[in-house]
Design an enzyme around this catalytic site. Structure first.
Site, PDB file in Angstrom:
ATOM      1  N   LYS A 184      44.646  44.285  33.161  1.00  0.00           N
ATOM      2  CA  LYS A 184      44.039  44.934  32.411  1.00  0.00           C
ATOM      3  C   LYS A 184      43.908  46.480  32.990  1.00  0.00           C
ATOM      4  O   LYS A 184      43.778  47.346  31.994  1.00  0.00           O
ATOM      5  CB  LYS A 184      42.740  44.482  31.576  1.00  0.00           C
ATOM      6  CG  LYS A 184      43.133  43.302  30.921  1.00  0.00           C
ATOM      7  CD  LYS A 184      43.738  43.659  29.577  1.00  0.00           C
ATOM      8  CE  LYS A 184      43.869  42.451  28.496  1.00  0.00           C
ATOM      9  NZ  LYS A 184      44.740  42.872  27.278  1.00  0.00           N
TER      10      LYS A 184
ATOM     11  N   GLU B  82      37.157  46.655  22.884  1.00  0.00           N
ATOM     12  CA  GLU B  82      36.923  45.408  22.431  1.00  0.00           C
ATOM     13  C   GLU B  82      37.357  44.272  23.453  1.00  0.00           C
ATOM     14  O   GLU B  82      38.214  44.680  24.476  1.00  0.00           O
ATOM     15  CB  GLU B  82      37.735  45.096  21.095  1.00  0.00           C
ATOM     16  CG  GLU B  82      39.213  44.533  21.402  1.00  0.00           C
ATOM     17  CD  GLU B  82      40.242  45.929  22.191  1.00  0.00           C
ATOM     18  OE1 GLU B  82      39.630  47.145  21.948  1.00  0.00           O
ATOM     19  OE2 GLU B  82      41.019  45.656  22.670  1.00  0.00           O
TER      20      GLU B  82
ATOM     21  N   SER C 217      49.074  36.928  34.921  1.00  0.00           N
ATOM     22  CA  SER C 217      48.408  38.241  34.540  1.00  0.00           C
ATOM     23  C   SER C 217      46.600  38.412  35.054  1.00  0.00           C
ATOM     24  O   SER C 217      46.178  39.511  35.227  1.00  0.00           O
ATOM     25  CB  SER C 217      48.482  38.311  32.929  1.00  0.00           C
ATOM     26  OG  SER C 217      47.829  37.126  32.476  1.00  0.00           O
TER      27      SER C 217
END
Lengths: 272, 399
Positions: free
Chosen positions: B90, B112, B379
């Site tokens: 991210k 969010e 991830s």
């Protein structure tokens, strides 16, 4: 008066007559099915009698991204016993037989997309909806919906915002049918941060581009506000204030009484 | 091939910008600034320097020897996005968007978050750039991902709980979009996935593209050829898009996205928009969506908060329709099993989201020839999921 052939004509007829009388339009927003479809069906004619010129009928959506907490809550209440879009359209058809008040749908695009734009426009027109506001379908994505609505005689109403560019305002003014919906502030429905600045300039800008009536909504909560704002535009839309007032009452009779009283007070303020 | 020629922001029939008029101008401003940044070498220079020095890139491509031997099929490589600063992919995207926000003179970031990884990554870059940060998070997610709530607080961000609707990621995104309208003058909305209105799906893909670019160079160095298959989990789909983008022209490389099948597709409790949804419009873009017959959006169900989303990025919808990528379902149980297997066989505790991709590798590698190469995108790391893992398999946790 002869029966209007299309919803667009019905809306134009009502708003045109108000303009001739130099009166301001009062639009009352209610969420269909809050708390039950039967309640809404009984309420709509009474709001028209109390002085609402147009009823904006919300159809609930699971993800109402343009709405503040009051209408979100109404949406959730309505969805608890949601009988489906066709049942709602049948309710509209029954209302059409008992009241001539223009009925304008407000809902989110996915419901229309899923139904099929052309099929929905046709079903809406047959039921007696005169216009539709789809707040998450801004003009740049609306081409096919505009065509479908126009063909069915349903007014596709577009919104103009405080941060709309001059070029975009021109396109909206040309595209919007029935009326142009001016969003009063940068926010969601029911915001209490006050009406945005530059309202006069926005209205001047639109007046030069169109003769379509300009109605103002979002955050108009008191009759006094409506009176003041009525001075600069062609009418006001009262939504969260009305929905919230009804939600505060526990019985159907209490809700109806409170709603009728509130609409009367807005009517008086606009006519004063 | 993946972009509709005449309509920016479209991938075939998917994508677009379905938002209230109040958001049209702000989105055009973001789009314009992104276009300027894309063409500005100084922007990429700063971005790449921060990816190296702050995030710790390139992230390793690790050959999972024991796992490969255990499965007895294709060679399995793990792209270690879990080793990035903040523990997931991210941060690649939040760094890019924060740089953009700074160029635009914004002083506050909002975001969010589902599992909290995007929220933590946004809070991190906000702290680093000296910006305010406000993160919207479903009340249900705040409970099941509480360590990440504390991390965000530690980084100086405010976490706003959202209890409307299903109180998960989709509702957090509704609330962030609503809030952005009201504070747009000084605020940049950092969307965490390849979802939302144009330009976000394109912009997030470009900031995540580094995953695939590195992978390509690393696998060429290790194997002397391109991989046979790439596997990544897909909620909105940002790590998958970041991995896939660089390989789209390489037709010999099979792309496989893994959707969260929750308790199973037939049980109806899942988050697999492509496998179990229909085309619809949510959060500003047209794509596959879990919805009932009237178009009301259905609640998604997944053990992984980061995949617990009823939609999927529009480019994935297009890659599915064109057949360029395949999307397969993996259940909660399969993901749990994979998390334990990877932890005990390779000493790597994956995020429960990433464990969905690992599960697909466990399922398919044995049938592949031994000279085949599969890359799995890891991830994120799984520390945040210990609570979930303990609840699911209490018998595994004792002193």
């Amino acid at each position: 008066m002869t029966q209007p052939a299309t919803g667009i004509q019905r809306l134009e007829g009502v708003l045109g007559a108000l303009k001739k009388q130099n009166r301001k339009a009062l639009v009352a927003y209610v969420m269909a099915g809050d708390p039950t479809p039967a309640f809404t069906e009984a309420l709509v004619p009474k709001l028209a009698e109390a002085g609402a010129d147009i009823i904006e009928l919300g159809f609930p959506f699971s993800d109402p991204m343009a709405d503040g907490p009051v209408i979100q809550a109404a949406s959730e209440r309505a969805l608890r016993s949601f009988p489906g879009l066709n049942a709602y359209l049948a309710m509209v058809a029954r209302l059409r037989r008992v009241t001539p008040v223009p009925l304008v749908l407000m809902t989110y695009y996915n419901l229309v997309f899923r139904y099929g734009e052309q099929a929905f426009a046709k079903a809406a027109a047959e039921a007696g909806l005169d216009g539709a506001i789809l707040p998450d379908l801004a003009l740049e994505e609306a081409e096919t919906w505009q065509k479908a609505a126009e063909a069915a005689g349903v007014a596709s109403v577009f919104l103009e915002a405080p941060n709309t560019s001059a070029q975009q305002a021109g396109l909206i003014a040309q595209a919007s049918r029935g009326f142009v919906y001016l969003i009063s502030l940068k926010g969601v429905t029911g915001s209490d941060k006050g009406i945005g600045e530059h309202l006069d300039q926005r209205i001047d800008r639109l007046r030069k581009l169109t003769h379509t009536p300009l109605l103002l909504g979002f955050g108009i909560s008191t009759p006094e506000q409506a009176h003041t704002l009525g001075g600069v535009c062609d009418g006001v839309i009262v939504g969260s204030a009305l929905v919230g007032r009804m939600a505060a009452e526990s019985t159907d009779a209490g809700k109806e009484q409170a709603a009728v009283a509130l609409i009367r007070s807005f009517r008086q303020a606009l006519d004063a | 091939m993946t972009t509709h020629p005449n309509r920016p922001g479209y991938f075939g029939p998917y994508g677009g910008r379905f938002v209230p008029e109040t958001l049209i101008s702000p989105l055009r401003e973001v789009e314009d600034e992104f276009q300027r940044a894309v063409n500005d070498p100084a922007f990429w220079e700063e971005f790449n320097a921060l990816l190296a020095d702050y995030v710790g890139r390139p992230s390793p491509l690790y050959f999972a020897r024991r796992l490969t031997e255990h499965l007895g099929g294709a060679k399995i490589y793990l792209k270690r996005e879990d080793l990035n600063h903040t523990g997931s992919h991210k941060i690649n995207n939040t760094l890019g968007q924060a740089l953009l926000a700074r160029r635009m003179g914004k002083r506050r970031l909002i975001a969010e978050t589902g599992a909290g990884m995007h929220g933590v990554a946004t809070a991190t870059v906000a702290a680093m750039f000296g910006m305010e940060c406000l993160v919207y998070m479903g009340a249900k997610d705040m409970q099941r991902q509480s360590p990440n709530v504390f991390r965000m607080n530690m980084l100086g961000a405010k976490v706003q709980g959202v209890s409307s609707g299903s109180a998960t990621l989709k509702d957090a995104m509704n609330e962030a979009l609503r809030a952005w309208v009201a504070m747009v003058d000084d605020t940049f909305y950092v969307i965490g996935s390849v979802a939302g209105p144009h330009p976000y799906p394109t912009m997030v893909r470009e900031f995540q593209r580094v995953i695939g670019r590195e992978t390509k160079a690393q696998v060429l160095k290790a194997e002397g050829r391109l991989p046979d298959r790439l596997v990544a989990c897909v909620g909105g789909g940002s790590n998958a898009m970041g991995l896939f983008a660089e390989f789209l022209p390489d037709q010999g490389v099979e792309l496989r996205g893994v959707e969260a099948a929750g308790q199973g597709l037939t049980a109806g409790l899942h988050a697999a928009a492509i496998n179990g949804g229909q085309v619809g419009v949510l959060h500003g873009s047209k794509s596959y969506l879990l919805q009932e017959e009237n178009g009301q959006v259905l609640e998604a169900h997944s053990i992984a908060a980061g995949l617990d989303y009823p939609g999927v990025g529009p480019e994935h919808a297009w890659l599915h329709d064109t057949g360029r990528a395949a999307y397969v379902p993996v259940t909660d149980q399969e993901a749990l099993e994979a998390a334990f297997t990877l932890s005990r066989m390779e000493g790597i505790l994956p995020a429960i989201e990433s464990a969905h991709a690992v599960a697909e590798a466990l399922r398919t590698a044995p049938a592949m020839p031994k000279d085949n190469v599969m890359v799995v995108c890891l991830s994120g790391r799984g520390d945040k999921d210990l609570h979930t893992l303990i609840s699911a398999r209490p018998q595994e946790f004792h002193s």
